[in-house]
Design an enzyme around this catalytic site. Sequence first.
Site, mmCIF file in Angstrom:
data_model
loop_
_atom_site.group_PDB
_atom_site.id
_atom_site.type_symbol
_atom_site.label_atom_id
_atom_site.label_comp_id
_atom_site.label_asym_id
_atom_site.label_seq_id
_atom_site.Cartn_x
_atom_site.Cartn_y
_atom_site.Cartn_z
ATOM 1 N N ASP A 258 0.827 -1.212 0.000
ATOM 2 C CA ASP A 258 0.000 0.000 0.000
ATOM 3 C C ASP A 258 0.862 1.263 0.000
ATOM 4 O O ASP A 258 2.096 1.192 -0.004
ATOM 5 C CB ASP A 258 -0.919 -0.075 1.238
ATOM 6 C CG ASP A 258 -2.272 0.569 1.008
ATOM 7 O OD1 ASP A 258 -2.412 1.353 0.063
ATOM 8 O OD2 ASP A 258 -3.191 0.291 1.806
ATOM 9 N N GLU B 219 -0.992 1.766 -5.019
ATOM 10 C CA GLU B 219 -0.784 3.203 -4.734
ATOM 11 C C GLU B 219 -1.851 4.055 -5.414
ATOM 12 O O GLU B 219 -1.669 5.249 -5.585
ATOM 13 C CB GLU B 219 0.654 3.646 -4.979
ATOM 14 C CG GLU B 219 1.172 3.530 -6.368
ATOM 15 C CD GLU B 219 0.575 4.553 -7.293
ATOM 16 O OE1 GLU B 219 -0.328 4.156 -8.055
ATOM 17 O OE2 GLU B 219 0.993 5.730 -7.255
ATOM 18 N N ASP C 215 -10.206 3.706 -3.033
ATOM 19 C CA ASP C 215 -10.940 2.509 -2.615
ATOM 20 C C ASP C 215 -12.359 2.442 -3.180
ATOM 21 O O ASP C 215 -13.038 3.451 -3.328
ATOM 22 C CB ASP C 215 -11.007 2.449 -1.089
ATOM 23 C CG ASP C 215 -9.630 2.179 -0.488
ATOM 24 O OD1 ASP C 215 -8.673 1.997 -1.262
ATOM 25 O OD2 ASP C 215 -9.534 2.152 0.743
ATOM 26 N N ASN D 95 0.468 7.859 -8.965
ATOM 27 C CA ASN D 95 1.760 8.101 -9.639
ATOM 28 C C ASN D 95 1.874 7.286 -10.928
ATOM 29 O O ASN D 95 2.950 6.819 -11.286
ATOM 30 C CB ASN D 95 2.920 7.763 -8.699
ATOM 31 C CG ASN D 95 2.891 8.607 -7.444
ATOM 32 O OD1 ASN D 95 3.355 9.730 -7.423
ATOM 33 N ND2 ASN D 95 2.295 8.068 -6.383
#
Length: 411
Positions: A158, A191, A213, A195
């Site tokens: 995570d 992530e 989520d 990114n």
Amino acid sequence: MKKTIVLLAVLSSFNFGFSQGNTHTQTGGKFEGLAMTPPMGWNSWNTFAANIDEKLVKETADIMVSSGLAAAGYNYIVLDDGWMTKERDANGDLVPDPAKFPNGMKALIDYVHSKGLKFGLYNCAGTQTCAGYPGTRGYEYQDARFYAKLGIDFLKYDWCNTKGITAPEAYTTMSNALKTAGRPIVFSLCEWGDNQPWEWGKPVGNLWRISGDIYPCFDCEFKHPENWSSWGFMKIAEMRKDIRKYSGPDHWNDFDMMEVGNEMNDTEDKSHFAMWCMLSSPLFTGNDYRKMSKETLAILTNKELIAINQDKLGIQGFKHSAEDGLEVWVKPLSDGNWAVTFLNRSDVSKKINFDWKKNTFKDVDFGYEADFNKTAFKLKNLWTNKEAGSTKKNFTAELASHDCITLKLSL
Ligand code: GLA
């Protein structure tokens, strides 16, 4: 030459030598070939958050096998956040919470393996996990050795509490650590797409989350008081534009663990499952198997839909058209076949009257095309398991709000 060696030595100690956990010889690149089709399994987070324990895992593993879920392809049991104690031990090792896992994690993993299933754990690239347990930052190699010794098969990694570090480097470090530890472990990058992991994740991991989520609703945004949002499955399905070209065998766009069997109705669950299959998403169930209805089980084990998800071509589907709330999603399959899902996004029922001849499917990313003026396909409805004519005639049906029909088009 000498200069190059010295420079490499300096660079490698700069990147990797920053903690007690990181004494190692670095080996690069992920374990290849561990996820040639989207991984399938169960993850504890959506239903249980950190309320997980040995009994839950054993019961889940038992039901995965006895219910037919395992035979349908689900084989990973992944424990998400909350499996550790709040502190590492005196050696800096992570500690499975003895109150939750009184017989230790190794015995539990052995149990899951004895059922013919695989086992996964969770941690985080930051100093702490999202739920406040010890993160891996600075302990990458030590934690990788710990996981290899335990015998896990999957690691979800995570991105909370990561101030000051960059994602490509942090995930590459952990990927290298896993490789060095030597046990083949599927590496799941979580992530949230912040990114652009699809741009750099292929040599690093086997799947990467593309969104924040999921939330058990069709199309909503759920705003948390702490200023972040969770998303209905249709929001996630369309959150990122133009990333389907990055997904494929062993490097999947991950649309998050499913909410099938949680708070939506069966119609919405069915559409959720169909979308995850059309999108070639990893299929992680997120429900409580012990309370699963037969309708939920039937959705999750629909073999024809799973075959669409697991098709060896591994191409993520795309939206062909949307008109008046009626969407048409298509996915090229191996052997020249296609899958098509008609999805009613609106709040009222809709009539489908689809003229194939006016709808050439064009996959601009992978170069596939279906021109129904040139080629006729046979149709099969994958939810009723019935032949449904051919593309020579318009496809007509009535579709309730939020419902879908998935067809397989075969040559
Ligand atoms: C993040 C992840 C979730 C879950 C939780 C655990 O929010 O995106 O999938 O792992 O952390 O704390």
